[in-house]
Design a protein around this motif. Structure first.
Motif, PDB file in Angstrom:
ATOM      1  N   ILE A   9     -10.771  30.375  -0.016  1.00 39.87           N
ATOM      2  CA  ILE A   9     -10.086  31.213   0.964  1.00 39.87           C
ATOM      3  C   ILE A   9     -10.008  32.637   0.408  1.00 39.87           C
ATOM      4  CG2 ILE A   9      -7.994  31.569   2.313  1.00 39.87           C
ATOM      5  CD1 ILE A   9      -9.584  29.025   2.982  1.00 39.87           C
ATOM      6  N   SER A  12      -5.825  35.631   4.239  1.00 39.71           N
ATOM      7  CA  SER A  12      -5.206  34.965   5.384  1.00 39.71           C
ATOM      8  C   SER A  12      -4.669  36.009   6.350  1.00 39.71           C
ATOM      9  CB  SER A  12      -4.075  34.036   4.934  1.00 39.71           C
ATOM     10  OG  SER A  12      -4.569  33.041   4.037  1.00 39.71           O
ATOM     11  N   TRP A  21      -4.136  32.230   9.844  1.00 43.67           N
ATOM     12  CA  TRP A  21      -5.573  31.929   9.926  1.00 43.67           C
ATOM     13  C   TRP A  21      -6.200  32.234   8.576  1.00 43.67           C
ATOM     14  CZ3 TRP A  21      -9.846  35.196  12.667  1.00 43.67           C
ATOM     15  CH2 TRP A  21     -11.061  34.494  12.610  1.00 43.67           C
ATOM     16  N   ASP A  22      -6.633  31.190   7.879  1.00 42.11           N
ATOM     17  CA  ASP A  22      -7.283  31.344   6.585  1.00 42.11           C
ATOM     18  C   ASP A  22      -8.765  31.700   6.786  1.00 42.11           C
ATOM     19  OD1 ASP A  22      -4.965  30.695   5.189  1.00 42.11           O
ATOM     20  OD2 ASP A  22      -5.390  28.545   5.278  1.00 42.11           O
ATOM     21  N   PRO A  24     -12.248  31.796   5.214  1.00 37.82           N
ATOM     22  CA  PRO A  24     -12.978  31.287   4.047  1.00 37.82           C
ATOM     23  C   PRO A  24     -14.106  32.225   3.643  1.00 37.82           C
ATOM     24  CG  PRO A  24     -13.698  30.147   6.013  1.00 37.82           C
ATOM     25  CD  PRO A  24     -12.595  31.073   6.452  1.00 37.82           C
TER      26      PRO A  24
END
Length: 245
Positions: A9, A12, A21-22, A24
Motif C-alpha cells: 500500500i 490511503s 481507499w488504500d 496499492p
C-alpha cells in the motif's frame, strides 16, 4: 517481504463516511509506466513533424524507437498478412506496456504491474474485446458469429468456452512468469544476498522481453484468427520459443 504490488500500500485516501481507499503499488506503478511511455514517446518525436530546417535531425533515441516500431510491424505483417497499420496502435501499446513494466521490475523498490493478476487480467480483457472488434470489422457481424458455429452448430458452446479460456490463459501466463521470477529472487536474496540475485535479475530482463513479445504475438494471433487468417504457424513459433525447442 512484499513481493506483489497488490500487497504494498503506497498511500490511503480518506473518503469520509465511505472509509479509506488504500492505493496499492499496482495502480501507482502502472501510472509510472504510462508516464514513462508518454514522456519517452514525446521525446522521441520532438519536433520531428516540423518541415524544413526547423525539423530536428534523427537522434539515436528516435532511431531506436523506429526500429522497435518496424519490428512490431514486421511481426504483425507476418502473422496477420494484412496492413499492420490497422493493428499497430493496439498491439504496439500492449507490447510496449508489458515490456517497460517487466524491465522496470529490476529497479530496486519497483514492483512490476504485470506481477499483479489484476493487471494481467485487464490486459487479457483488452485482447478479449479487441478480437471481436477486429473480427467484425473484417468479416461483418454475421461473418464473425458464423465462426462460432463451425464445423457444426453443436460446437458453439465449446467455441465460446475456448474463447474465454484462452483469455484466462493469457492473463495467467504473463502473471505466472513475472511473479515466478520475483519470488525466486526474493528467496535467494534471503539465502545468498549477492551473486545469484544479480544473475537472476539479468535473466529476469530476458524473460521480461520474451513475455512482452509473447503476449503481443498471441494477441495478434487471436485477432488474425477472428479475421479469417491462419495463425497456426505463429502459434507453433511461440511454442518453440517457450519450450526452447
Amino acid at each position: 517481504m512484499q513481493i506483489t504490488p497488490d500487497s504494498q500500500i503506497v498511500f490511503s485516501l480518506p473518503l469520509g463516511a465511505l472509509g479509506v481507499w488504500d492505493i496499492p503499488a499496482t495502480i501507482v506503478n502502472t501510472w509510472i509506466v504510462m508516464a514513462v511511455l508518454v514522456i519517452g514517446g514525446r521525446i522521441a518525436t520532438w519536433r520531428t513533424d516540423r518541415p524544413g530546417p526547423a525539423a530536428t535531425p534523427l537522434s539515436r533515441w528516435r532511431i531506436g524507437v523506429e526500429m522497435v516500431i518496424e519490428m512490431i510491424r514486421a511481426q504483425i505483417r507476418e502473422i496477420g498478412g494484412g496492413d499492420p497499420g490497422r493493428y499497430l496502435p493496439f498491439i504496439g501499446t500492449l507490447f510496449l506496456f508489458s515490456l517497460v513494466s517487466n524491465l522496470m521490475g529490476v529497479i530496486p523498490g519497483f514492483l512490476s504491474p504485470t506481477g499483479s493478476l489484476s493487471t494481467t487480467v485487464a490486459l487479457a480483457l483488452c485482447v478479449l474485446v479487441a478480437v471481436p472488434i477486429y473480427g467484425i470489422a473484417d468479416n461483418g457481424l454475421l461473418g464473425y458469429l458464423r465462426r462460432y458455429f463451425e464445423p457444426t452448430p453443436l460446437m458453439a458452446p465449446f467455441n465460446v468456452i475456448g474463447e474465454l479460456s484462452r483469455t484466462i490463459a493469457l492473463a495467467v501466463r504473463l502473471y505466472g512468469n513475472v511473479m515466478s521470477g520475483t519470488v525466486v529472487v526474493a528467496v535467494l536474496l534471503a539465502v545468498v544476498p549477492f551473486f545469484f540475485p544479480v544473475l537472476l535479475q539479468l535473466l529476469g530482463l530476458l524473460t521480461g522481453v520474451v513475455q512482452a513479445y509473447i503476449i503481443a504475438v498471441l494477441a495478434m494471433v487471436y485477432i488474425a484468427s477472428a479475421s479469417g487468417e491462419e495463425p497456426g504457424a505463429a502459434e507453433n513459433q511461440i511454442h518453440r520459443k517457450e519450450t526452447g525447442a
